[in-house]
Design a protein around this motif. Sequence first.
Motif, PDB file in Angstrom:
ATOM      1  N   ILE A 124       0.665  -1.169   0.031  1.00  0.00           N
ATOM      2  CA  ILE A 124      -0.049   0.039  -0.066  1.00  0.00           C
ATOM      3  C   ILE A 124       1.019   1.311  -0.105  1.00  0.00           C
ATOM      4  N   ALA A 125       2.020   1.211   0.846  1.00  0.00           N
ATOM      5  CA  ALA A 125       2.621   2.327   0.992  1.00  0.00           C
ATOM      6  C   ALA A 125       3.339   2.448  -0.485  1.00  0.00           C
ATOM      7  N   GLU A 126       3.945   1.537  -1.135  1.00  0.00           N
ATOM      8  CA  GLU A 126       4.377   1.912  -2.522  1.00  0.00           C
ATOM      9  C   GLU A 126       3.526   2.478  -3.390  1.00  0.00           C
ATOM     10  N   GLN A 127       2.373   1.738  -3.355  1.00  0.00           N
ATOM     11  CA  GLN A 127       1.345   2.329  -4.455  1.00  0.00           C
ATOM     12  C   GLN A 127       0.754   3.425  -4.066  1.00  0.00           C
ATOM     13  N   MET A 128       0.589   4.091  -2.701  1.00  0.00           N
ATOM     14  CA  MET A 128       0.017   5.191  -2.397  1.00  0.00           C
ATOM     15  C   MET A 128       1.359   6.388  -2.406  1.00  0.00           C
ATOM     16  N   ASP A 129       2.531   5.969  -2.351  1.00  0.00           N
ATOM     17  CA  ASP A 129       3.383   6.817  -2.181  1.00  0.00           C
ATOM     18  C   ASP A 129       3.660   7.538  -1.050  1.00  0.00           C
ATOM     19  N   LEU A 130       3.571   6.586   0.006  1.00  0.00           N
ATOM     20  CA  LEU A 130       3.473   6.955   1.422  1.00  0.00           C
ATOM     21  C   LEU A 130       4.768   6.228   2.021  1.00  0.00           C
ATOM     22  N   ALA A 131       5.040   6.618   3.432  1.00  0.00           N
ATOM     23  CA  ALA A 131       5.714   5.786   4.406  1.00  0.00           C
ATOM     24  C   ALA A 131       5.178   4.733   4.870  1.00  0.00           C
ATOM     25  N   VAL A 132       5.661   3.617   5.039  1.00  0.00           N
ATOM     26  CA  VAL A 132       4.965   2.302   5.849  1.00  0.00           C
ATOM     27  C   VAL A 132       4.426   2.897   7.321  1.00  0.00           C
ATOM     28  N   PRO A 133       5.061   3.585   8.003  1.00  0.00           N
ATOM     29  CA  PRO A 133       4.758   3.956   9.198  1.00  0.00           C
ATOM     30  C   PRO A 133       3.246   4.718   9.228  1.00  0.00           C
ATOM     31  N   THR A 134       3.487   5.606   8.177  1.00  0.00           N
ATOM     32  CA  THR A 134       2.189   6.331   7.800  1.00  0.00           C
ATOM     33  C   THR A 134       1.006   5.439   7.482  1.00  0.00           C
ATOM     34  N   VAL A 135       1.188   4.704   6.782  1.00  0.00           N
ATOM     35  CA  VAL A 135       0.155   3.778   6.172  1.00  0.00           C
ATOM     36  C   VAL A 135      -0.503   2.917   7.462  1.00  0.00           C
ATOM     37  N   LYS A 136       0.430   2.732   8.381  1.00  0.00           N
ATOM     38  CA  LYS A 136      -0.334   1.869   9.389  1.00  0.00           C
ATOM     39  C   LYS A 136      -0.945   2.688  10.257  1.00  0.00           C
ATOM     40  N   THR A 137      -0.205   3.967  10.358  1.00  0.00           N
ATOM     41  CA  THR A 137      -1.080   5.087  11.245  1.00  0.00           C
ATOM     42  C   THR A 137      -2.553   5.110  10.638  1.00  0.00           C
ATOM     43  N   HIS A 138      -2.428   5.517   9.385  1.00  0.00           N
ATOM     44  CA  HIS A 138      -3.798   5.615   8.744  1.00  0.00           C
ATOM     45  C   HIS A 138      -4.861   4.527   8.733  1.00  0.00           C
ATOM     46  N   TYR A 139      -4.298   3.110   8.894  1.00  0.00           N
ATOM     47  CA  TYR A 139      -5.190   2.057   8.860  1.00  0.00           C
ATOM     48  C   TYR A 139      -5.749   2.027  10.412  1.00  0.00           C
ATOM     49  N   LEU A 140      -5.100   2.098  11.519  1.00  0.00           N
ATOM     50  CA  LEU A 140      -5.499   2.081  12.904  1.00  0.00           C
ATOM     51  C   LEU A 140      -6.243   3.182  12.966  1.00  0.00           C
ATOM     52  N   ARG A 141      -6.106   4.608  12.512  1.00  0.00           N
ATOM     53  CA  ARG A 141      -6.722   5.576  12.967  1.00  0.00           C
ATOM     54  C   ARG A 141      -8.315   5.203  12.112  1.00  0.00           C
ATOM     55  N   ALA A 142      -8.187   4.544  10.954  1.00  0.00           N
ATOM     56  CA  ALA A 142      -9.483   4.484  10.277  1.00  0.00           C
ATOM     57  C   ALA A 142     -10.305   3.423  11.171  1.00  0.00           C
ATOM     58  N   VAL A 143      -9.838   2.376  11.783  1.00  0.00           N
ATOM     59  CA  VAL A 143     -10.470   1.398  12.346  1.00  0.00           C
ATOM     60  C   VAL A 143     -11.124   2.263  13.688  1.00  0.00           C
ATOM     61  N   ARG A 144     -10.250   2.978  14.448  1.00  0.00           N
ATOM     62  CA  ARG A 144     -10.855   3.534  15.560  1.00  0.00           C
ATOM     63  C   ARG A 144     -11.747   4.711  15.183  1.00  0.00           C
ATOM     64  N   ALA A 145     -11.672   5.188  14.317  1.00  0.00           N
ATOM     65  CA  ALA A 145     -12.549   6.456  13.650  1.00  0.00           C
ATOM     66  C   ALA A 145     -13.907   5.709  13.485  1.00  0.00           C
ATOM     67  N   LEU A 146     -14.035   4.619  12.771  1.00  0.00           N
ATOM     68  CA  LEU A 146     -15.279   3.872  12.424  1.00  0.00           C
ATOM     69  C   LEU A 146     -15.983   3.547  13.628  1.00  0.00           C
TER      70      LEU A 146
END
Lengths: 172, 154
Positions: A133-155
Amino acid sequence: VAASLANLLEQFRPRIYRWARIVLGHHHDAQDVTQEVLLRLVRAAGTDNEPTRPEAWLRRVTYNAAIDRIRQKRPAALPAEPALRAANRSTADASAIGNQLREQIVAALARVSESQRLVLCAKVFDGMTFAQIAEQMDLAVPTVKTHYLRAVRALRTLLAEHGWEDTNDGMP
Amino acid sequence: MECRDVEPLWADWLGGELSAEQTEQVEGHLNRCPACRREADSLRRTLKLVQSLDAEPPTRAAISTSTRRGMSLLRIAAVIVFSFAAGFAARELTGGASPSEPSPQQPSQPITVASAPHWQRQLAQLARQSGGQISFGQLLVALAPSQPKQSAAD
Protein backbone atom coordinates in the motif's frame (compact mmCIF):
# COMPACT_ATOMS: atom_id res chain seq x y z
CA VAL A 1 -1.45 3.16 -26.72
CA ALA A 2 -5.06 2.31 -27.53
CA ALA A 3 -4.36 -1.41 -27.19
CA SER A 4 -2.66 -0.98 -23.82
CA LEU A 5 -5.50 1.22 -22.62
CA ALA A 6 -8.02 -1.37 -23.73
CA ASN A 7 -6.07 -4.01 -21.82
CA LEU A 8 -5.99 -1.77 -18.78
CA LEU A 9 -9.74 -1.30 -18.93
CA GLU A 10 -10.37 -5.01 -19.25
CA GLN A 11 -7.90 -5.80 -16.48
CA PHE A 12 -9.37 -3.40 -13.95
CA ARG A 13 -13.03 -3.54 -14.84
CA PRO A 14 -13.89 -6.42 -12.47
CA ARG A 15 -11.99 -4.80 -9.62
CA ILE A 16 -13.64 -1.43 -10.16
CA TYR A 17 -17.02 -3.12 -10.15
CA ARG A 18 -16.19 -4.94 -6.91
CA TRP A 19 -14.99 -1.76 -5.19
CA ALA A 20 -18.14 0.05 -6.27
CA ARG A 21 -20.33 -2.79 -5.12
CA ILE A 22 -18.65 -2.92 -1.73
CA VAL A 23 -19.77 0.65 -1.15
CA LEU A 24 -23.08 0.63 -2.98
CA GLY A 25 -24.17 -2.95 -2.34
CA HIS A 26 -26.26 -2.88 -5.45
CA HIS A 27 -25.50 -4.38 -8.83
CA HIS A 28 -26.90 -1.70 -11.08
CA ASP A 29 -25.45 1.22 -9.14
CA ALA A 30 -22.09 -0.52 -9.13
CA GLN A 31 -22.35 -1.00 -12.89
CA ASP A 32 -23.06 2.68 -13.38
CA VAL A 33 -20.10 3.73 -11.26
CA THR A 34 -17.84 1.21 -13.01
CA GLN A 35 -18.64 2.66 -16.39
CA GLU A 36 -18.30 6.20 -15.12
CA VAL A 37 -14.84 5.43 -13.75
CA LEU A 38 -13.74 3.65 -16.92
CA LEU A 39 -14.81 6.63 -18.97
CA ARG A 40 -12.82 8.92 -16.72
CA LEU A 41 -9.78 6.72 -17.22
CA VAL A 42 -10.21 6.82 -20.98
CA ARG A 43 -10.57 10.59 -20.91
CA ALA A 44 -7.49 10.97 -18.72
CA ALA A 45 -5.37 8.73 -20.92
CA GLY A 46 -2.92 10.64 -23.02
CA THR A 47 -3.41 13.84 -21.08
CA ASP A 48 -1.43 15.46 -18.30
CA ASN A 49 -3.86 13.80 -15.90
CA GLU A 50 -3.00 10.27 -16.98
CA PRO A 51 -2.44 8.26 -13.80
CA THR A 52 1.06 6.95 -13.24
CA ARG A 53 -0.26 4.41 -10.75
CA PRO A 54 -3.47 3.17 -12.35
CA GLU A 55 -4.59 0.87 -9.55
CA ALA A 56 -4.24 3.50 -6.83
CA TRP A 57 -5.86 6.09 -9.08
CA LEU A 58 -8.76 3.81 -9.93
CA ARG A 59 -9.30 2.78 -6.33
CA ARG A 60 -9.46 6.42 -5.25
CA VAL A 61 -11.71 7.51 -8.09
CA THR A 62 -14.00 4.51 -7.68
CA TYR A 63 -14.52 4.79 -3.93
CA ASN A 64 -15.01 8.54 -4.20
CA ALA A 65 -17.46 8.16 -7.07
CA ALA A 66 -19.43 5.54 -5.17
CA ILE A 67 -19.55 7.63 -2.01
CA ASP A 68 -20.49 10.73 -4.02
CA ARG A 69 -23.31 8.77 -5.54
CA ILE A 70 -24.70 7.94 -2.12
CA ARG A 71 -24.31 11.53 -0.95
CA GLN A 72 -26.11 12.87 -4.01
CA LYS A 73 -28.97 10.41 -4.01
CA ARG A 74 -29.49 9.81 -0.33
CA PRO A 75 -27.80 12.55 1.65
CA ALA A 76 -29.83 11.89 4.79
CA ALA A 77 -29.51 8.15 4.72
CA LEU A 78 -29.04 7.13 8.31
CA PRO A 79 -30.41 3.86 9.59
CA ALA A 80 -32.35 3.58 12.77
CA GLU A 81 -30.42 2.63 15.85
CA PRO A 82 -32.07 -0.78 16.20
CA ALA A 83 -30.23 -1.92 13.08
CA LEU A 84 -26.92 -1.26 14.73
CA ARG A 85 -28.00 -2.75 18.01
CA ALA A 86 -29.05 -5.87 16.16
CA ALA A 87 -25.67 -5.87 14.49
CA ASN A 88 -24.05 -6.58 17.81
CA ARG A 89 -25.49 -10.04 17.62
CA SER A 90 -24.86 -10.64 13.93
CA THR A 91 -21.31 -9.47 13.27
CA ALA A 92 -20.11 -13.03 13.59
CA ASP A 93 -22.02 -13.85 10.45
CA ALA A 94 -20.91 -11.54 7.69
CA SER A 95 -23.60 -12.76 5.34
CA ALA A 96 -26.22 -11.62 7.83
CA ILE A 97 -25.43 -7.96 7.30
CA GLY A 98 -28.62 -6.04 6.82
CA ASN A 99 -29.36 -3.13 4.57
CA GLN A 100 -29.48 -0.55 7.34
CA LEU A 101 -26.29 -1.79 8.90
CA ARG A 102 -24.51 -1.72 5.54
CA GLU A 103 -25.72 1.80 4.98
CA GLN A 104 -24.43 2.89 8.36
CA ILE A 105 -21.02 1.33 7.89
CA VAL A 106 -20.67 3.01 4.50
CA ALA A 107 -21.79 6.32 5.98
CA ALA A 108 -19.06 6.01 8.60
CA LEU A 109 -16.53 5.00 5.96
CA ALA A 110 -17.42 8.12 4.03
CA ARG A 111 -16.65 10.29 7.04
CA VAL A 112 -13.09 9.17 7.69
CA SER A 113 -10.33 10.90 5.76
CA GLU A 114 -9.70 9.83 2.19
CA SER A 115 -6.23 8.51 3.00
CA GLN A 116 -7.53 6.50 5.93
CA ARG A 117 -10.37 5.11 3.84
CA LEU A 118 -8.15 4.11 0.92
CA VAL A 119 -5.57 2.44 3.13
CA LEU A 120 -8.28 0.55 5.01
CA CYS A 121 -10.01 -0.57 1.83
CA ALA A 122 -6.78 -1.64 0.18
CA LYS A 123 -5.90 -3.68 3.25
CA VAL A 124 -9.29 -5.18 3.97
CA PHE A 125 -10.76 -5.71 0.52
CA ASP A 126 -7.64 -6.17 -1.62
CA GLY A 127 -5.52 -8.01 0.92
CA MET A 128 -2.51 -5.81 0.31
CA THR A 129 0.35 -5.59 2.78
CA PHE A 130 1.25 -2.29 4.40
CA ALA A 131 4.42 -2.21 2.32
CA GLN A 132 2.48 -2.71 -0.92
CA ILE A 133 0.00 0.00 0.00
CA ALA A 134 2.81 2.36 0.91
CA GLU A 135 4.48 1.84 -2.43
CA GLN A 136 1.27 2.21 -4.38
CA MET A 137 0.14 5.33 -2.56
CA ASP A 138 3.62 6.79 -2.33
CA LEU A 139 3.52 6.92 1.46
CA ALA A 140 5.86 5.78 4.20
CA VAL A 141 4.99 2.42 5.73
CA PRO A 142 4.54 3.85 9.27
CA THR A 143 2.15 6.44 7.81
CA VAL A 144 0.11 3.69 6.20
CA LYS A 145 -0.09 1.80 9.48
CA THR A 146 -1.19 4.94 11.26
CA HIS A 147 -3.91 5.58 8.67
CA TYR A 148 -5.11 2.00 9.02
CA LEU A 149 -5.39 2.00 12.79
CA ARG A 150 -6.92 5.47 12.90
CA ALA A 151 -9.48 4.46 10.30
CA VAL A 152 -10.62 1.48 12.36
CA ARG A 153 -10.77 3.52 15.55
CA ALA A 154 -12.61 6.35 13.83
CA LEU A 155 -15.15 3.92 12.41
CA ARG A 156 -15.64 2.43 15.85
CA THR A 157 -16.36 5.86 17.28
CA LEU A 158 -18.69 6.86 14.45
CA LEU A 159 -20.64 3.62 14.64
CA ALA A 160 -20.90 3.85 18.41
CA GLU A 161 -22.38 7.33 18.03
CA HIS A 162 -25.18 5.77 16.03
CA GLY A 163 -25.98 2.93 18.35
CA TRP A 164 -23.47 0.20 17.72
CA GLU A 165 -22.77 -1.47 21.01
CA ASP A 166 -19.18 -2.51 21.10
CA THR A 167 -19.56 -5.58 23.26
CA ASN A 168 -18.54 -9.17 23.08
CA ASP A 169 -22.05 -10.29 22.19
CA GLY A 170 -22.09 -12.26 19.01
CA MET A 171 -18.37 -12.63 18.68
CA PRO A 172 -17.14 -16.06 17.82
CA MET B 1 5.67 -6.99 27.12
CA GLU B 2 3.78 -4.04 28.60
CA CYS B 3 0.82 -1.97 27.37
CA ARG B 4 3.14 0.71 26.01
CA ASP B 5 4.90 -1.95 23.95
CA VAL B 6 1.65 -3.14 22.42
CA GLU B 7 0.40 0.25 21.24
CA PRO B 8 2.87 0.56 18.31
CA LEU B 9 2.00 -2.98 17.25
CA TRP B 10 -1.80 -2.67 17.04
CA ALA B 11 -1.82 -1.97 13.30
CA ASP B 12 0.42 -4.91 12.50
CA TRP B 13 -1.51 -7.14 14.89
CA LEU B 14 -4.88 -6.17 13.42
CA GLY B 15 -3.54 -6.37 9.87
CA GLY B 16 -2.03 -9.80 10.45
CA GLU B 17 1.49 -8.63 9.77
CA LEU B 18 3.21 -9.47 13.03
CA SER B 19 5.92 -12.10 13.03
CA ALA B 20 5.17 -15.34 14.84
CA GLU B 21 7.37 -14.26 17.71
CA GLN B 22 5.71 -10.85 18.00
CA THR B 23 2.28 -12.42 17.80
CA GLU B 24 3.13 -14.72 20.67
CA GLN B 25 4.36 -11.81 22.75
CA VAL B 26 1.30 -9.68 22.05
CA GLU B 27 -1.13 -12.54 22.70
CA GLY B 28 0.70 -13.27 25.93
CA HIS B 29 0.15 -9.68 27.02
CA LEU B 30 -3.49 -9.72 25.95
CA ASN B 31 -4.07 -12.77 28.13
CA ARG B 32 -2.72 -10.90 31.12
CA CYS B 33 -4.13 -7.42 30.48
CA PRO B 34 -7.94 -7.01 30.46
CA ALA B 35 -7.73 -3.45 29.11
CA CYS B 36 -5.65 -4.41 26.10
CA ARG B 37 -7.81 -7.49 25.57
CA ARG B 38 -10.88 -5.27 25.41
CA GLU B 39 -9.16 -2.99 22.92
CA ALA B 40 -8.10 -5.95 20.81
CA ASP B 41 -11.60 -7.42 20.75
CA SER B 42 -13.10 -4.04 19.96
CA LEU B 43 -10.76 -3.44 17.03
CA ARG B 44 -11.47 -6.90 15.68
CA ARG B 45 -15.22 -6.42 15.92
CA THR B 46 -15.02 -3.10 14.10
CA LEU B 47 -12.87 -4.59 11.37
CA LYS B 48 -15.31 -7.45 11.02
CA LEU B 49 -18.09 -4.98 10.36
CA VAL B 50 -16.05 -3.37 7.59
CA GLN B 51 -15.25 -6.77 6.11
CA SER B 52 -18.93 -7.59 6.06
CA LEU B 53 -19.42 -5.00 3.29
CA ASP B 54 -17.73 -7.40 0.93
CA ALA B 55 -20.22 -10.15 1.67
CA GLU B 56 -22.90 -10.84 -0.88
CA PRO B 57 -25.55 -8.17 -0.38
CA PRO B 58 -29.00 -9.17 0.81
CA THR B 59 -31.61 -9.92 -1.76
CA ARG B 60 -33.26 -6.53 -1.50
CA ALA B 61 -31.23 -3.60 -2.76
CA ALA B 62 -29.05 -2.37 0.07
CA ILE B 63 -28.34 1.13 -1.05
CA SER B 64 -30.34 1.55 -4.17
CA THR B 65 -29.61 4.99 -5.46
CA SER B 66 -31.08 4.25 -8.82
CA THR B 67 -34.26 2.61 -9.93
CA ARG B 68 -33.22 2.26 -13.51
CA ARG B 69 -30.99 -0.43 -14.87
CA GLY B 70 -27.32 0.23 -15.19
CA MET B 71 -26.11 1.87 -18.31
CA SER B 72 -25.55 -0.68 -20.99
CA LEU B 73 -22.54 -0.69 -23.21
CA LEU B 74 -24.72 0.67 -25.96
CA ARG B 75 -25.88 3.55 -23.80
CA ILE B 76 -22.31 4.43 -22.88
CA ALA B 77 -21.44 4.50 -26.55
CA ALA B 78 -24.53 6.58 -27.25
CA VAL B 79 -23.57 9.10 -24.59
CA ILE B 80 -20.11 9.51 -26.03
CA VAL B 81 -21.32 9.77 -29.60
CA PHE B 82 -24.07 12.16 -28.57
CA SER B 83 -21.64 14.40 -26.76
CA PHE B 84 -19.56 14.75 -29.86
CA ALA B 85 -22.59 15.14 -32.09
CA ALA B 86 -23.93 17.84 -29.80
CA GLY B 87 -20.66 19.68 -29.93
CA PHE B 88 -20.59 19.36 -33.67
CA ALA B 89 -24.18 20.61 -34.05
CA ALA B 90 -23.61 23.51 -31.69
CA ARG B 91 -20.60 24.54 -33.67
CA GLU B 92 -22.50 24.35 -36.93
CA LEU B 93 -25.43 26.36 -35.57
CA THR B 94 -23.31 29.06 -34.03
CA GLY B 95 -21.09 29.39 -37.01
CA GLY B 96 -18.09 28.10 -35.15
CA ALA B 97 -18.66 29.79 -31.83
CA SER B 98 -18.64 27.63 -28.73
CA PRO B 99 -21.86 27.35 -26.73
CA SER B 100 -21.84 29.74 -23.83
CA GLU B 101 -22.98 27.07 -21.36
CA PRO B 102 -21.61 23.73 -22.42
CA SER B 103 -23.51 20.77 -21.08
CA PRO B 104 -21.71 18.31 -18.83
CA GLN B 105 -21.77 15.75 -21.59
CA GLN B 106 -19.92 17.94 -24.02
CA PRO B 107 -16.20 17.71 -24.36
CA SER B 108 -14.22 20.24 -22.36
CA GLN B 109 -13.09 21.85 -25.58
CA PRO B 110 -15.22 22.23 -28.71
CA ILE B 111 -14.54 19.66 -31.34
CA THR B 112 -13.51 20.70 -34.78
CA VAL B 113 -15.90 20.34 -37.68
CA ALA B 114 -13.49 17.97 -39.34
CA SER B 115 -13.49 15.59 -36.41
CA ALA B 116 -17.16 14.61 -36.71
CA PRO B 117 -16.81 12.82 -40.03
CA HIS B 118 -13.71 11.22 -38.57
CA TRP B 119 -15.81 9.74 -35.79
CA GLN B 120 -18.40 8.55 -38.22
CA ARG B 121 -15.73 6.81 -40.22
CA GLN B 122 -14.20 5.33 -37.10
CA LEU B 123 -17.54 3.99 -35.89
CA ALA B 124 -18.31 2.47 -39.26
CA GLN B 125 -14.89 0.87 -39.38
CA LEU B 126 -15.29 -0.42 -35.86
CA ALA B 127 -18.65 -1.95 -36.67
CA ARG B 128 -17.21 -3.69 -39.72
CA GLN B 129 -14.15 -5.00 -37.89
CA SER B 130 -15.85 -6.15 -34.73
CA GLY B 131 -18.58 -8.23 -36.30
CA GLY B 132 -20.41 -7.85 -33.03
CA GLN B 133 -17.50 -9.24 -31.01
CA ILE B 134 -15.82 -6.23 -29.52
CA SER B 135 -14.57 -5.93 -25.99
CA PHE B 136 -15.74 -3.24 -23.62
CA GLY B 137 -12.28 -1.75 -23.45
CA GLN B 138 -11.86 -1.64 -27.22
CA LEU B 139 -15.19 0.07 -27.63
CA LEU B 140 -14.45 2.70 -25.03
CA VAL B 141 -11.03 3.41 -26.45
CA ALA B 142 -12.42 3.65 -29.95
CA LEU B 143 -15.31 5.89 -29.05
CA ALA B 144 -13.85 8.13 -26.40
CA PRO B 145 -10.66 9.81 -27.52
CA SER B 146 -8.47 11.38 -24.92
CA GLN B 147 -9.67 14.86 -24.27
CA PRO B 148 -7.01 17.45 -23.76
CA LYS B 149 -6.47 18.87 -20.31
CA GLN B 150 -9.67 17.50 -18.85
CA SER B 151 -9.48 17.31 -15.10
CA ALA B 152 -9.28 13.85 -13.63
CA ALA B 153 -9.47 15.11 -10.11
CA ASP B 154 -12.43 14.15 -7.98
